[in-house]
Design an enzyme around this catalytic site. Structure first.
Site, PDB file in Angstrom:
ATOM      1  N   ILE A 108       0.833  -1.200   0.000  1.00  0.00           N
ATOM      2  CA  ILE A 108       0.000   0.000   0.000  1.00  0.00           C
ATOM      3  C   ILE A 108       0.868   1.250   0.000  1.00  0.00           C
ATOM      4  O   ILE A 108       0.625   2.199  -0.756  1.00  0.00           O
ATOM      5  CB  ILE A 108      -0.935   0.010   1.225  1.00  0.00           C
ATOM      6  CG1 ILE A 108      -1.923  -1.163   1.156  1.00  0.00           C
ATOM      7  CG2 ILE A 108      -1.690   1.331   1.319  1.00  0.00           C
ATOM      8  CD1 ILE A 108      -2.900  -1.086   0.034  1.00  0.00           C
ATOM      9  N   ILE A 153      -4.035   4.205   7.556  1.00  0.00           N
ATOM     10  CA  ILE A 153      -4.614   3.070   6.828  1.00  0.00           C
ATOM     11  C   ILE A 153      -4.999   2.008   7.843  1.00  0.00           C
ATOM     12  O   ILE A 153      -4.142   1.433   8.515  1.00  0.00           O
ATOM     13  CB  ILE A 153      -3.617   2.479   5.808  1.00  0.00           C
ATOM     14  CG1 ILE A 153      -3.038   3.573   4.920  1.00  0.00           C
ATOM     15  CG2 ILE A 153      -4.279   1.381   5.002  1.00  0.00           C
ATOM     16  CD1 ILE A 153      -4.027   4.311   4.098  1.00  0.00           C
ATOM     17  N   LYS A 176     -10.602  -5.676   9.718  1.00  0.00           N
ATOM     18  CA  LYS A 176     -10.375  -6.597  10.843  1.00  0.00           C
ATOM     19  C   LYS A 176     -10.399  -5.873  12.187  1.00  0.00           C
ATOM     20  O   LYS A 176     -10.391  -6.513  13.246  1.00  0.00           O
ATOM     21  CB  LYS A 176      -9.050  -7.343  10.650  1.00  0.00           C
ATOM     22  CG  LYS A 176      -9.080  -8.292   9.462  1.00  0.00           C
ATOM     23  CD  LYS A 176      -7.729  -8.915   9.206  1.00  0.00           C
ATOM     24  CE  LYS A 176      -7.802  -9.891   8.039  1.00  0.00           C
ATOM     25  NZ  LYS A 176      -8.185  -9.239   6.765  1.00  0.00           N
ATOM     26  N   LYS A 223      -5.074  -2.628  15.606  1.00  0.00           N
ATOM     27  CA  LYS A 223      -5.417  -1.575  14.639  1.00  0.00           C
ATOM     28  C   LYS A 223      -6.594  -0.740  15.133  1.00  0.00           C
ATOM     29  O   LYS A 223      -6.672   0.464  14.864  1.00  0.00           O
ATOM     30  CB  LYS A 223      -5.742  -2.197  13.279  1.00  0.00           C
ATOM     31  CG  LYS A 223      -4.554  -2.830  12.571  1.00  0.00           C
ATOM     32  CD  LYS A 223      -3.504  -1.812  12.157  1.00  0.00           C
ATOM     33  CE  LYS A 223      -3.908  -1.046  10.923  1.00  0.00           C
ATOM     34  NZ  LYS A 223      -2.839  -0.121  10.479  1.00  0.00           N
ATOM     35  N   VAL A 244      -3.280 -13.676   0.321  1.00  0.00           N
ATOM     36  CA  VAL A 244      -3.615 -15.027  -0.121  1.00  0.00           C
ATOM     37  C   VAL A 244      -3.197 -15.300  -1.574  1.00  0.00           C
ATOM     38  O   VAL A 244      -2.792 -16.413  -1.908  1.00  0.00           O
ATOM     39  CB  VAL A 244      -5.131 -15.270   0.084  1.00  0.00           C
ATOM     40  CG1 VAL A 244      -5.966 -14.397  -0.832  1.00  0.00           C
ATOM     41  CG2 VAL A 244      -5.485 -16.722  -0.107  1.00  0.00           C
ATOM     42  N   THR A 300      -8.311 -22.504   4.264  1.00  0.00           N
ATOM     43  CA  THR A 300      -8.607 -22.849   5.660  1.00  0.00           C
ATOM     44  C   THR A 300      -9.989 -23.460   5.840  1.00  0.00           C
ATOM     45  O   THR A 300     -10.173 -24.384   6.633  1.00  0.00           O
ATOM     46  CB  THR A 300      -8.483 -21.602   6.557  1.00  0.00           C
ATOM     47  OG1 THR A 300      -9.341 -20.581   6.063  1.00  0.00           O
ATOM     48  CG2 THR A 300      -7.051 -21.094   6.586  1.00  0.00           C
TER      49      THR A 300
END
Length: 681
Positions: A320, A443, A447, A459, A492, A509
């Site tokens: 990013i 940023i 999550k 975060k 991923v 997963t």
């Protein structure tokens, strides 16, 4: 005898080829000679046409000679003053034709003014010439001058068609818009690139069966299979950088069913300055299949906001951060300060920006507003290093992209998540407040919403610190949340690609796990839009669209790699990892979400109201727990601070209750402030 004839034939062929190449590369000093010849004969043609055989030519010989010389001087002088002889005609296009028409139009007006005011000239007897003479002369001149110039372009085109080799790939271009046409133009100009454009495919019925650049539009994308067969196509190139991923997916599926090689142009946000080049062509990627409708961004507003400012980017070498650097650089800030911990990644983006600046200078010919680049290798956890950067550059705007983001790794290394994501953010905010930074954008991540892992919770704490700083300063400090970014490091997609390259299996997963995805350029563009829309103490959330099942992503990547799922490459399910949940949530209880001026951005206007009163002292304790690597106490403190945080396991039977008057907190604060360099609240 035959040998001599063959040698003579070769000599003549080389001679004419040499003449032909010399004509193609004809310089402007020779074109002036051509123009003088044209301007010497056009008055004669104009007079003959004006007289129409009714009057003998000999009657006007004297006047014709005078006006021919005078008009020739006028024409050459005007063309020279208009820099007409600075143009290169081998690649002449509509712009050059317009230039010719405008230049000759000016000449025509001047000639007519001279002609109809000839009594002011020393040879006033030219008034005896027919009244239509200057107009016809001007038209003849325009036609012949254009003819000479564009004959160079036509001969070049003929040469290109003649030199098209059977070894070149026969290409079908999907998309007869600006990108597709630009692509064909470059292929036609440069046959050595190895592409022979045969036809266009376009879904616009108005373009069907028309020719563009001599290439026919043969049908819509449903006719690709029959077009490939009938036209003996070797390769299909999708030239639609702004179309949605669903369309790309459909075209790719059609081509795969036919076994035809498929390439594409990148998305519109990946193409530098909107320029389409043959070297932009690449294989179809998963990002193309997930591409959404193009974002309507107020680019001019972002450019005006950042132009001339000093901009600091943390995590500048990351996925990013580096894309932020690219897009910010195009906005012409005065200075860019790149802060990163990895020397190689920071070096790479520095080199890339220097090349980008050269391109911007060539495009605009403007040397005044290209940014100065400063690089600082350092860790945001080190206040002294940050202070050196702020002292030297005094930033106006900060984009904070530095963070640990890997969920399972941060579960196993929670102290690192806290010191980097929480302590690092606090250090940066302290510097921003101390040095009066006007804008701060952090940023964040989806999550951070009802987190089940240390990374998301850390975060969320960082968001609170930003909102608290905004409330204290009244300045537009804000956080921007978005989901997974395709192709970012540790994400991923690169993991799946490595597994496919190794022959599999691809590990997922859970069969039902879903995530929100954006491309890196799309996410960064919205972050830049957020900085001009956001107000003090707000959280902005990007509209992530629909969630994508990870197993579907894996299957698409396997197919794009040329394999069949479960036949060539197997998919296996390994179970959810520590801190991982099946579905990401977008809303925090108590937050009020409202639309903004931009359809892809939502704002949490009451975000700064949802901050614990004892945030600072709790953060001190949290960082102290991280300093002694007490993972259990870190989890307990995060649960105390972050609403909705539900760690997978927490043994708090031996932990004291946490209050503002707790002796443990007081002691931690006293010891921790000096050790960690934190400011007391």
């Amino acid at each position: 005898m035959e040998h001599l004839i063959f040698q003579n034939h070769q000599f003549l062929q080389k001679y004419f080829n040499s003449l032909y190449q010399n004509f193609l590369n004809l310089r402007n000093k020779y074109l002036i000679i051509f123009d003088c010849a044209i301007f010497a004969i056009t008055p004669l043609f104009a007079l003959l046409l004006s007289l129409d055989g009714q009057t003998r030519l000999e009657t006007y010989i004297s006047e014709l000679g005078k006006i021919t010389i005078f008009f020739l001087i006028v024409k050459i002088t005007i063309l020279y003053k208009l820099r007409f002889y600075k143009l290169y005609w081998r690649y002449a296009s509509i712009e050059e034709l317009i230039n010719i028409i405008l230049s000759m139009g000016i000449i025509l007006v001047v000639q007519m003014l001279i002609f109809y005011n000839c009594d002011l000239l020393p040879f006033s007897n030219i008034a005896e010439l027919p009244p239509s003479f200057p107009l016809i002369d001007g038209l003849f001149s325009c036609i012949l001058v254009s003819g000479v110039r564009f004959s160079i372009r036509i001969l070049d085109r003929i040469s290109q068609n003649y030199t098209v080799s059977t070894l070149q790939e026969r290409v079908l271009i999907v998309g007869a818009g600006n990108a597709g046409i630009s692509l064909v133009e470059e292929m036609q100009r440069n046959p050595q690139l190895g592409f022979n454009p045969i036809a266009f495919i376009d879904d616009d019925p108005q373009k069907l069966h028309v020719k563009i650049r001599g290439i026919p539009v043969v049908g819509d994308h449903y006719t690709i299979p029959e077009s490939v067969q009938s036209l003996q196509i070797h390769k299909v190139i999708i030239a639609m950088p702004s179309v949605a991923g669903t369309v790309i997916r459909e075209i790719v599926d059609i081509c795969k069913a036919k076994g035809i090689q498929t390439s594409t142009l990148p998305g519109i946000h990946e193409i530098l300055n909107g320029r389409v080049r043959v070297d932009s062509i690449r294989d179809v990627r998963i990002e193309d299949l997930l591409r959404r409708e193009p974002i309507q961004t107020d680019i001019e507003r972002v450019l005006q906001f950042l132009k001339g400012k000093v901009v600091l980017i943390t995590g500048a070498g990351g996925s990013i951060g580096s894309e932020l650097c690219r897009q910010i650089c195009k906005c012409r800030p005065a200075q860019m300060i790149l802060i990163g911990h990895g020397e190689n990644s920071v070096f790479n983006i520095q080199q890339e920006l220097e090349q980008l600046i050269k391109i911007l200078q060539e495009d605009s010919k403007d040397q005044l507003h290209t940014p100065e680049i400063y690089t600082f290798i350092g860790d945001i956890r080190c206040r002294d290093r940050l202070k050196q950067a702020f002292e030297k550059c005094r930033p106006d705007v900060i984009f904070h992209a530095a963070a640990h983001k890997h969920v399972p790794l941060m579960e196993l290394n929670s102290s690192e998540a806290i010191t980097n994501n929480v302590l690092g953010t606090k250090n940066l905010l302290d510097m921003a407040l101390q040095y009066n930074v006007q804008h701060f954008v952090m940023i964040s991540t989806d999550k951070a919403v009802k987190p089940t892992n240390v990374m998301g919770a850390s975060k969320r704490v960082a968001e609170m610190l930003v909102l608290q700083a905004a409330r204290q300063s009244g300045k537009p400090y804000l956080a921007v949340r978005f989901g997974n970014v395709l192709g970012s490091r540790g994400s991923v997609v690169p993991t799946f690609k490595k597994q496919i390259a190794a022959g599999g299996p691809v590990t997922v997963t859970h069969p039902d796990i879903c995530r929100y995805f954006m491309t890196i350029p799309e996410a960064v563009q919205l972050v830049l839009q957020a900085v001009v829309l956001g107000r003090s103490g707000e959280v902005l959330m990007l509209n992530m669209g629909k969630p994508v099942k990870i197993v579907d992503l894996a299957e698409e990547l396997i197919r794009l790699s040329g394999y069949e799922v479960d036949k060539d490459i197997e998919i296996i399910f390994t179970g959810l990892r520590p801190g991982e949940k099946l579905f990401e949530e977008l809303f925090i209880e108590g937050e009020e979400y409202n639309p903004t001026e931009h359809e892809k951005l939502f704002v949490v206007k009451n975000a700064s109201c949802i901050i614990p009163e004892d945030l600072n002292i709790n953060v001190v304790a949290l960082c102290q727990a991280a300093a002694i690597n007490d993972a259990n106490y870190i989890s307990f403190l995060l649960k105390k601070i972050v609403i909705g945080y539900q760690p997978k396991s927490l043994d708090n039977s031996n932990l004291l209750p946490l209050t503002k008057n707790d002796d443990y907190i007081k002691k931690s604060a006293e010891n921790g402030l000096a050790k960690l360099g934190l400011q007391n609240a």
